[in-house]
Design an enzyme around this catalytic site. Structure first.
Site, PDB file in Angstrom:
ATOM      1  N   ARG A 205       0.850  -1.190   0.000  1.00 62.15           N
ATOM      2  CA  ARG A 205       0.000   0.000   0.000  1.00 62.15           C
ATOM      3  C   ARG A 205       0.885   1.239   0.000  1.00 62.15           C
ATOM      4  O   ARG A 205       2.038   1.189   0.446  1.00 62.15           O
ATOM      5  CB  ARG A 205      -0.897   0.025   1.237  1.00 62.15           C
ATOM      6  CG  ARG A 205      -1.849  -1.155   1.375  1.00 62.15           C
ATOM      7  CD  ARG A 205      -2.585  -1.071   2.708  1.00 62.15           C
ATOM      8  NE  ARG A 205      -3.583  -2.123   2.867  1.00 62.15           N
ATOM      9  CZ  ARG A 205      -3.352  -3.301   3.416  1.00 62.15           C
ATOM     10  NH1 ARG A 205      -2.131  -3.586   3.869  1.00 62.15           N
ATOM     11  NH2 ARG A 205      -4.313  -4.200   3.540  1.00 62.15           N
ATOM     12  N   HIS A 308      -3.139   2.809  -5.896  1.00 60.69           N
ATOM     13  CA  HIS A 308      -3.901   1.644  -5.457  1.00 60.69           C
ATOM     14  C   HIS A 308      -4.197   0.697  -6.621  1.00 60.69           C
ATOM     15  O   HIS A 308      -4.269  -0.524  -6.429  1.00 60.69           O
ATOM     16  CB  HIS A 308      -5.204   2.073  -4.785  1.00 60.69           C
ATOM     17  CG  HIS A 308      -5.734   1.048  -3.835  1.00 60.69           C
ATOM     18  ND1 HIS A 308      -5.058   0.660  -2.695  1.00 60.69           N
ATOM     19  CD2 HIS A 308      -6.865   0.291  -3.859  1.00 60.69           C
ATOM     20  CE1 HIS A 308      -5.747  -0.268  -2.055  1.00 60.69           C
ATOM     21  NE2 HIS A 308      -6.841  -0.518  -2.741  1.00 60.69           N
ATOM     22  N   ARG A 311      -1.369  -1.565  -7.065  1.00 63.85           N
ATOM     23  CA  ARG A 311      -1.485  -2.671  -6.098  1.00 63.85           C
ATOM     24  C   ARG A 311      -2.449  -3.728  -6.631  1.00 63.85           C
ATOM     25  O   ARG A 311      -2.176  -4.927  -6.560  1.00 63.85           O
ATOM     26  CB  ARG A 311      -1.964  -2.120  -4.757  1.00 63.85           C
ATOM     27  CG  ARG A 311      -2.268  -3.158  -3.683  1.00 63.85           C
ATOM     28  CD  ARG A 311      -2.538  -2.436  -2.364  1.00 63.85           C
ATOM     29  NE  ARG A 311      -3.406  -3.165  -1.458  1.00 63.85           N
ATOM     30  CZ  ARG A 311      -2.989  -4.061  -0.571  1.00 63.85           C
ATOM     31  NH1 ARG A 311      -1.709  -4.359  -0.495  1.00 63.85           N
ATOM     32  NH2 ARG A 311      -3.851  -4.648   0.247  1.00 63.85           N
ATOM     33  N   HIS A 333      -4.431  -8.610   3.663  1.00 63.05           N
ATOM     34  CA  HIS A 333      -5.876  -8.490   3.856  1.00 63.05           C
ATOM     35  C   HIS A 333      -6.286  -9.148   5.171  1.00 63.05           C
ATOM     36  O   HIS A 333      -5.705 -10.147   5.588  1.00 63.05           O
ATOM     37  CB  HIS A 333      -6.630  -9.167   2.706  1.00 63.05           C
ATOM     38  CG  HIS A 333      -6.583  -8.395   1.429  1.00 63.05           C
ATOM     39  ND1 HIS A 333      -6.828  -8.968   0.202  1.00 63.05           N
ATOM     40  CD2 HIS A 333      -6.316  -7.087   1.180  1.00 63.05           C
ATOM     41  CE1 HIS A 333      -6.715  -8.044  -0.747  1.00 63.05           C
ATOM     42  NE2 HIS A 333      -6.405  -6.904  -0.168  1.00 63.05           N
TER      43      HIS A 333
END
Length: 358
Positions: A205, A308, A311, A333
């Protein structure tokens, strides 16, 4: 504690003192479990809701800190409906469905705490009537829907390498006539390419990239130690692997980090910049990295690309080679439900694969 969390904790402490005491009590209750960044968003949501109560005359309080528990107890359902309508239709700063859902969830968390957990001196709930218990919060983010929105808006296969190469070399041709832009590019191209490469080869991130220090890097084992979002232990850094391409890019960048950016020994940040008016290198900000990727993406012909989405690009590529559980761990996650997005994103690839014959 990460750099961003420390900043948000300071902001949280500054803002929460202007809240009613019961909100401060709720934030203290949640601090061991939620990050300062999340709780800061909660407080912002409460500021907006309480400000609306005052503006609508639903409380006699003149300032947010004076809003009482009784003011919350006597709210009617029509007031909650009106507030939701306010969030979705106001002329300035209209909120998306996702944002409205999050703001309503913040309120539900507060009201639940006040009515089910917090007690007064006689062991009775602080809030006698919870109007938010009647409010249904519909789940907005479904993995399949998120995947549908991402299709065609991420880098696939050879585009991943092409984008990194474009940042390192190709961008120069597009700005040949702009001396100022050309100078900035020559100064930063290795660093910028290294950042893009690291995201596209590890799935980190942007907040994790910003918080990286030089001593978090283990080049020999292609490992980084990062503060992961949502991790309860703020002293623990999670090991995250990156691919060979990033090892080469990081090795090259590190040879020039100190001299090119005049980085003092006390600066531990891995990725640095020389801010305007400064004579030495300092840690790059989240906003600077986001703007940098957008700048290159527009010239590359992918104006919808963001940090993002880089990612997401890595995650989709990684998922094709691994299972959902490995992908979940690599991305950090909290559950496989979030990782399911990449299962849907790769549906087309899977459907093509089943038709292939040896």
């Amino acid at each position: 504690m990460s750099i961003q969390k420390a900043i948000d904790r300071k902001k949280l402490d500054e803002r929460v003192v202007r809240m009613p005491g019961y909100v401060q009590q709720f934030i203290d209750y949640k601090l061991p479990d939620l990050s300062p960044s999340t709780l800061l968003e909660y407080v912002r949501d409460y500021e907006q809701f309480f400000g609306w109560l005052i503006a609508e005359g639903l409380t006699s309080a003149a300032v947010i800190g004076d809003i009482t528990l009784y003011d919350l107890e006597v709210l009617h359902m029509e007031s909650i409906v009106a507030y939701r309508l306010h969030l979705t239709t106001r002329t300035e700063g209209t909120n998306s469905k996702v944002t409205v859902s999050r703001k309503m969830s913040s309120l539900r968390s507060l009201f639940h705490y006040l009515s089910q957990i917090a007690e007064d001196e006689n062991f009775y709930p602080l809030l006698k009537r919870n109007i938010m218990a009647k409010v249904e919060i519909k789940r907005i983010h479904k993995p399949k829907d998120t995947a549908a929105k991402l299709k065609g808006k991420i880098l696939e296969e050879e585009e991943i390498t092409e984008f990194i190469t474009y940042i390192a070399e190709g961008y120069r041709e597009d700005i040949q006539d702009n001396k100022q832009a050309l100078h900035a590019f020559e100064l930063n191209r290795e660093r910028d390419a290294c950042i893009a490469s690291l995201i596209l080869n590890s799935g980190l991130r942007v907040s994790e990239i910003v918080n990286l220090n030089v001593n978090d890097l283990d080049l020999a084992n292609k490992l980084l130690y990062v503060f992961r979002k949502g991790h309860n232990d703020e002293t623990f850094k999670t090991p995250v692997y990156f691919r060979e391409q990033s090892k080469d890019d990081l090795t090259h960048y590190l040879t020039l980090r100190h001299t090119r950016y005049k980085t003092p020994k006390r600066e531990k940040a891995l990725f640095v910049t020389i801010p305007n008016g400064s004579k030495e290198g300092k840690r790059m900000t989240k906003r600077a990295i986001q703007a940098m990727i957008i700048k290159y993406a527009k010239r590359f012909g992918k104006p919808y690309l963001t940090v993002h989405k880089l990612r997401h690009s890595f995650a989709t590529d990684y998922y094709l080679q691994n299972d959902i559980y490995k992908t979940k761990e690599q991305l950090g996650h909290a559950s496989t439900e979030t990782t399911e997005v990449y299962a849907h994103l790769t549906d087309k690839t899977m459907s093509e694969a089943i038709e292939r014959r040896n």
